[in-house]
Design an enzyme around this catalytic site. Sequence first.
Site, mmCIF file in Angstrom:
data_model
loop_
_atom_site.group_PDB
_atom_site.id
_atom_site.type_symbol
_atom_site.label_atom_id
_atom_site.label_comp_id
_atom_site.label_asym_id
_atom_site.label_seq_id
_atom_site.Cartn_x
_atom_site.Cartn_y
_atom_site.Cartn_z
ATOM 1 N N ARG A 27 -14.795 3.568 11.992
ATOM 2 C CA ARG A 27 -13.938 4.653 12.480
ATOM 3 C C ARG A 27 -14.213 5.952 11.729
ATOM 4 N NH1 ARG A 27 -8.258 4.057 10.163
ATOM 5 N NH2 ARG A 27 -9.507 4.837 8.418
ATOM 6 N N SER B 144 -7.831 0.209 0.466
ATOM 7 C CA SER B 144 -8.300 1.317 1.296
ATOM 8 C C SER B 144 -7.286 2.450 1.166
ATOM 9 C CB SER B 144 -8.427 0.882 2.760
ATOM 10 O OG SER B 144 -8.831 1.968 3.565
ATOM 11 N N GLU C 20 -3.386 -8.753 3.299
ATOM 12 C CA GLU C 20 -3.147 -9.258 4.653
ATOM 13 C C GLU C 20 -4.296 -8.941 5.601
ATOM 14 O OE1 GLU C 20 -1.892 -4.975 5.108
ATOM 15 O OE2 GLU C 20 -1.952 -6.484 3.515
ATOM 16 N N LYS D 35 -12.113 7.992 -2.446
ATOM 17 C CA LYS D 35 -11.352 6.911 -1.832
ATOM 18 C C LYS D 35 -11.670 5.565 -2.486
ATOM 19 C CE LYS D 35 -10.551 4.763 2.716
ATOM 20 N NZ LYS D 35 -10.958 4.776 4.150
ATOM 21 N N CYS E 52 0.820 -1.213 0.000
ATOM 22 C CA CYS E 52 0.000 0.000 0.000
ATOM 23 C C CYS E 52 0.853 1.262 0.000
ATOM 24 C CB CYS E 52 -1.007 -0.037 1.154
ATOM 25 S SG CYS E 52 -2.397 1.111 0.891
ATOM 26 N N HIS F 89 -4.315 -4.503 0.218
ATOM 27 C CA HIS F 89 -4.067 -5.033 1.562
ATOM 28 C C HIS F 89 -4.566 -6.480 1.665
ATOM 29 C CE1 HIS F 89 -2.530 -1.663 3.926
ATOM 30 N NE2 HIS F 89 -3.380 -0.878 3.301
#
Length: 301
Positions: free
Chosen positions: A249, A192, A237, A163, A142, A235
Amino acid sequence: MPINIPNHLPAKQVLESEHIFVMDESRAFSQDIRPQKIVILNLMPKKIQTETQLLRLLGNSPLQVHFTFLIPSTHTPKNTARQHLDEFYTEFSSIRHKRFDGMIITGAPIEHLPFEDVSYWEELKEIMEWSKTNVTSTLHICWGAQAGLYYHYGIEKTELPKKIFGVFEHTVLKKHERLVRGFDELYYVPHSRHTDINTEQLKSASDLDVLSVSEEAGVCLIVSKDEKQIFLTGHPEYDTDTLLQEYERDIERKLSNVEAPKHYFAPGGKEPVNRWKAHATLLFMNWLNYYVYQETPYEWD
């Protein structure tokens, strides 16, 4: 791990033609085995969560793997207890004289900053330069991928109008590259990020190969010709609920234009569906086997 096959077994030629990695008896007999040394530069705020995610993927290997966790000396993490950092992490000055078989540079939630404004940018540049001679292969994830592409190849990051957030379908472009061996032609990766890499500059980089792309999320997997530098814009992972945590969040922070992650929840529900775990494991296993274990000398000196 490679299949050990007698030199003259007919299956050996067939498997090699299918790009299945086989090892003949002579090489297997002479090959020395030792634990693989991996250094992980963890730049993520939730360090324990990231440690668990990465070690889960690498822990499936039959190889013995020894990990060293690294943090910049020029930045003080705010979200991880000092005791944890003191017990499990080290700084670059303590390892710069050593050699490692592999390295992982994680993402970091600092996309809004120009690279030169990042507090530890000069130290990160020093680490990335050191990796060229002291690490067999480095996997950048990333923001770490964007930083690596910028430092090594001068490829800049660009601001996105919206985004990229969700789980996206990707197409494998080079099916016989070792990093994507065993992949389905279509596979999924979580993303993300608010920034992307400059694709025009990427096209001009003759030392890089693009291995997979997404119509919605763009370029995903890039490998240098010498296979020492690997760049992963997503990502894989991530845990099943990581994007959900980020979504909640952002809502709690009352950020503007917060949208639910795409292609993430089960149809008609609010439960996440993990569609990337198998390929994430395969990706890390391919990197650890083909780009680290098979390429690293038994004795670095």
